[in-house]
Design a protein around this motif. Structure first.
Motif, PDB file in Angstrom:
ATOM      1  N   ASP A   1     -17.393 -10.965 101.542  1.00 28.26           N
ATOM      2  CA  ASP A   1     -17.992  -9.858 100.808  1.00 28.26           C
ATOM      3  C   ASP A   1     -19.495  -9.842 101.105  1.00 28.26           C
ATOM      4  N   PRO A   2     -19.872  -9.259 102.233  1.00 28.13           N
ATOM      5  CA  PRO A   2     -21.250  -9.333 102.701  1.00 28.13           C
ATOM      6  C   PRO A   2     -22.286  -8.731 101.768  1.00 28.13           C
ATOM      7  N   TRP A   3     -21.890  -7.806 100.889  1.00 31.20           N
ATOM      8  CA  TRP A   3     -22.858  -7.214  99.973  1.00 31.20           C
ATOM      9  C   TRP A   3     -23.470  -8.249  99.033  1.00 31.20           C
TER      10      TRP A   3
ATOM     11  N   LYS B   1     -21.823  -4.108 108.070  1.00 31.82           N
ATOM     12  CA  LYS B   1     -21.333  -5.059 107.067  1.00 31.82           C
ATOM     13  C   LYS B   1     -21.832  -4.704 105.665  1.00 31.82           C
ATOM     14  N   GLY B   2     -22.699  -3.699 105.576  1.00 32.82           N
ATOM     15  CA  GLY B   2     -23.263  -3.324 104.290  1.00 32.82           C
ATOM     16  C   GLY B   2     -24.335  -4.288 103.806  1.00 32.82           C
ATOM     17  N   ILE B   3     -24.920  -5.038 104.718  1.00 35.76           N
ATOM     18  CA  ILE B   3     -25.954  -6.004 104.363  1.00 35.76           C
ATOM     19  C   ILE B   3     -27.311  -5.311 104.440  1.00 35.76           C
ATOM     20  N   GLN B   4     -28.006  -5.294 103.303  1.00 36.04           N
ATOM     21  CA  GLN B   4     -29.307  -4.645 103.242  1.00 36.04           C
ATOM     22  C   GLN B   4     -30.325  -5.431 104.061  1.00 36.04           C
ATOM     23  N   HIS B   5     -31.185  -4.691 104.717  1.00 37.47           N
ATOM     24  CA  HIS B   5     -32.258  -5.293 105.511  1.00 37.47           C
ATOM     25  C   HIS B   5     -33.310  -4.220 105.747  1.00 37.47           C
ATOM     26  N   TRP B   6     -34.416  -4.650 106.265  1.00 36.11           N
ATOM     27  CA  TRP B   6     -35.499  -3.728 106.581  1.00 36.11           C
ATOM     28  C   TRP B   6     -35.725  -3.789 108.083  1.00 36.11           C
ATOM     29  N   LEU B   7     -35.536  -2.671 108.747  1.00 32.22           N
ATOM     30  CA  LEU B   7     -35.857  -2.544 110.167  1.00 32.22           C
ATOM     31  C   LEU B   7     -37.238  -1.908 110.245  1.00 32.22           C
ATOM     32  N   ASP B   8     -38.220  -2.707 110.584  1.00 32.84           N
ATOM     33  CA  ASP B   8     -39.597  -2.227 110.725  1.00 32.84           C
ATOM     34  C   ASP B   8     -39.825  -1.930 112.207  1.00 32.84           C
ATOM     35  N   ASP B   9     -39.614  -0.682 112.582  1.00 35.20           N
ATOM     36  CA  ASP B   9     -39.742  -0.237 113.971  1.00 35.20           C
ATOM     37  C   ASP B   9     -41.089   0.479 114.095  1.00 35.20           C
ATOM     38  N   ARG B  10     -42.097  -0.267 114.540  1.00 35.22           N
ATOM     39  CA  ARG B  10     -43.476   0.212 114.526  1.00 35.22           C
ATOM     40  C   ARG B  10     -43.853   0.982 115.792  1.00 35.22           C
ATOM     41  N   LYS B  11     -44.727   1.939 115.599  1.00 31.40           N
ATOM     42  CA  LYS B  11     -45.328   2.661 116.731  1.00 31.40           C
ATOM     43  C   LYS B  11     -46.421   1.795 117.340  1.00 31.40           C
ATOM     44  N   TRP B  12     -46.582   1.873 118.626  1.00 35.01           N
ATOM     45  CA  TRP B  12     -47.645   1.183 119.362  1.00 35.01           C
ATOM     46  C   TRP B  12     -47.687  -0.317 119.074  1.00 35.01           C
ATOM     47  N   CYS B  13     -46.522  -0.898 119.017  1.00 35.10           N
ATOM     48  CA  CYS B  13     -46.427  -2.334 118.726  1.00 35.10           C
ATOM     49  C   CYS B  13     -45.516  -2.975 119.767  1.00 35.10           C
ATOM     50  N   GLY B  14     -45.878  -4.176 120.195  1.00 31.55           N
ATOM     51  CA  GLY B  14     -45.122  -4.842 121.237  1.00 31.55           C
ATOM     52  C   GLY B  14     -44.629  -6.212 120.849  1.00 31.55           C
ATOM     53  N   HIS B  15     -44.355  -6.979 121.854  1.00 31.53           N
ATOM     54  CA  HIS B  15     -43.735  -8.291 121.730  1.00 31.53           C
ATOM     55  C   HIS B  15     -44.737  -9.338 122.202  1.00 31.53           C
ATOM     56  N   ASP B  16     -45.741  -9.613 121.366  1.00 34.39           N
ATOM     57  CA  ASP B  16     -46.767 -10.574 121.763  1.00 34.39           C
ATOM     58  C   ASP B  16     -47.467 -11.114 120.521  1.00 34.39           C
ATOM     59  N   TRP B  17     -48.233 -12.173 120.728  1.00 29.23           N
ATOM     60  CA  TRP B  17     -48.851 -12.917 119.635  1.00 29.23           C
ATOM     61  C   TRP B  17     -49.737 -12.064 118.733  1.00 29.23           C
ATOM     62  N   ASN B  18     -50.534 -11.177 119.296  1.00 29.54           N
ATOM     63  CA  ASN B  18     -51.429 -10.387 118.463  1.00 29.54           C
ATOM     64  C   ASN B  18     -50.654  -9.525 117.463  1.00 29.54           C
ATOM     65  N   TYR B  19     -49.504  -9.029 117.849  1.00 28.56           N
ATOM     66  CA  TYR B  19     -48.675  -8.248 116.930  1.00 28.56           C
ATOM     67  C   TYR B  19     -48.040  -9.148 115.878  1.00 28.56           C
ATOM     68  N   TRP B  20     -47.538 -10.297 116.301  1.00 28.54           N
ATOM     69  CA  TRP B  20     -46.860 -11.213 115.383  1.00 28.54           C
ATOM     70  C   TRP B  20     -47.814 -11.779 114.342  1.00 28.54           C
ATOM     71  N   ARG B  21     -49.057 -12.059 114.750  1.00 29.33           N
ATOM     72  CA  ARG B  21     -50.037 -12.579 113.790  1.00 29.33           C
ATOM     73  C   ARG B  21     -50.357 -11.554 112.704  1.00 29.33           C
ATOM     74  N   GLU B  22     -50.181 -10.298 113.000  1.00 31.88           N
ATOM     75  CA  GLU B  22     -50.375  -9.243 112.004  1.00 31.88           C
ATOM     76  C   GLU B  22     -49.107  -9.022 111.184  1.00 31.88           C
ATOM     77  N   MET B  23     -47.955  -9.035 111.839  1.00 30.82           N
ATOM     78  CA  MET B  23     -46.698  -8.709 111.176  1.00 30.82           C
ATOM     79  C   MET B  23     -46.229  -9.789 110.197  1.00 30.82           C
ATOM     80  N   LEU B  24     -46.304 -11.062 110.589  1.00 28.44           N
ATOM     81  CA  LEU B  24     -45.757 -12.123 109.748  1.00 28.44           C
ATOM     82  C   LEU B  24     -46.431 -12.199 108.380  1.00 28.44           C
ATOM     83  N   PRO B  25     -47.762 -12.212 108.285  1.00 28.99           N
ATOM     84  CA  PRO B  25     -48.363 -12.211 106.941  1.00 28.99           C
ATOM     85  C   PRO B  25     -48.003 -10.966 106.129  1.00 28.99           C
ATOM     86  N   PHE B  26     -47.895  -9.825 106.810  1.00 25.43           N
ATOM     87  CA  PHE B  26     -47.512  -8.593 106.120  1.00 25.43           C
ATOM     88  C   PHE B  26     -46.117  -8.729 105.515  1.00 25.43           C
ATOM     89  N   TYR B  27     -45.175  -9.268 106.302  1.00 25.70           N
ATOM     90  CA  TYR B  27     -43.814  -9.430 105.793  1.00 25.70           C
ATOM     91  C   TYR B  27     -43.768 -10.412 104.631  1.00 25.70           C
TER      92      TYR B  27
END
Length: 188
Positions: free
Chosen positions: A125-127, A158-184
Motif C-alpha cells: 500500500d504505497p500511499w 504507485k500513488g507515492i507523493q513527491h516533489w519534482l523540482d524541474d528548474r529552468k536554467w539549472c544543470g547537473h553540477d556542484w554550483n546548482y547542488w550547493r544551492e538546491m540542497l539547503p533549499f530542499y
C-alpha cells in the motif's frame, strides 16, 4: 561540525571501504553519494556538505558520504556486463547491510525504514509512504533529467507523493547542488 572518517573491511567487496560522517545523531539521516568517478570525500571537497553545515550543527541532519565503486562496476568496460552488475550489487550490499553493522546487530523499525532495500519489496500500500519528503531535483541542463522524470512517473503510478523540482536554467553540477540542497532541507 563534527566530522568522522570511518573505514571497515567488507566481505561483499573483499576489501576496505571508506566514508565520511558528519554530525551526531541528527533527526534526518542523509546519504550523499559521490558523483560518477568520485570518492567519499568529494561532497566535502566541493562544498556540498558545507552548504548544509547549519543543519548538521543544530542536530537536524546527520550526513554519511560513502565511497563509490562505479569505476569497478558500471564504467568498467573491461569486464562483462554480468560482472559489472555483480560488482554493483556487492556495493549495494555494503550500503544496505554493512551500515547496519554500526548498530551492533540491533534492528528496529527505524533501521528497517531507513534501509530502502529492506522495505521497498514489501510495499503493498504505497500511499502509506506519502509522509516521506521525496524530492527529485533536476533542471533544463541536467544530463540526468530524463531519469528524474521517469522516476517521478514511477512514483506517480504507485500513488507515492513527491516533489519534482524541474528548474529552468539549472544543470547537473556542484554550483546548482550547493544551492538546491539547503533549499530542499529548509522545506522540512
Amino acid at each position: 561540525m563534527n566530522e568522522r572518517y570511518i573505514h571497515w573491511y567488507t566481505r561483499y567487496l573483499d576489501r576496505e571501504f571508506e566514508m565520511l560522517a558528519f554530525g551526531d545523531g541528527g533527526r534526518l539521516p542523509l546519504i550523499l553519494f559521490p558523483t560518477s568517478f568520485g570518492s567519499y570525500y568529494q561532497n566535502k571537497d566541493f562544498g556540498l556538505v558545507g552548504s548544509i553545515a547549519g543543519y548538521v550543527d543544530d542536530g537536524r541532519v546527520t550526513i554519511c558520504c560513502p565511497d563509490a565503486i562505479d569505476l569497478e562496476s558500471f564504467y568498467n568496460k573491461g569486464i562483462h556486463p554480468t560482472d559489472r552488475m555483480r560488482t554493483h550489487n556487492a556495493y549495494e550490499n555494503v550500503i544496505v547491510r554493512d551500515f547496519s553493522s554500526f548498530f551492533d546487530g540491533y534492528h528496529d523499525d527505524n533501521i528497517y525504514f531507513n534501509s530502502p532495500y529492506q522495505y521497498l519489496p514489501n510495499i503493498n500500500d504505497p500511499w502509506k509512504y506519502n509522509h516521506m519528503a521525496i524530492i527529485l531535483g533536476t533542471g533544463d541542463w541536467d544530463n540526468t533529467r530524463q531519469e528524474s522524470l521517469r522516476l517521478s512517473e514511477a512514483l506517480n503510478s504507485k500513488g507515492i507523493q513527491h516533489w519534482l523540482d524541474d528548474r529552468k536554467w539549472c544543470g547537473h553540477d556542484w554550483n546548482y547542488w550547493r544551492e538546491m540542497l539547503p533549499f530542499y532541507l529548509s522545506k522540512f
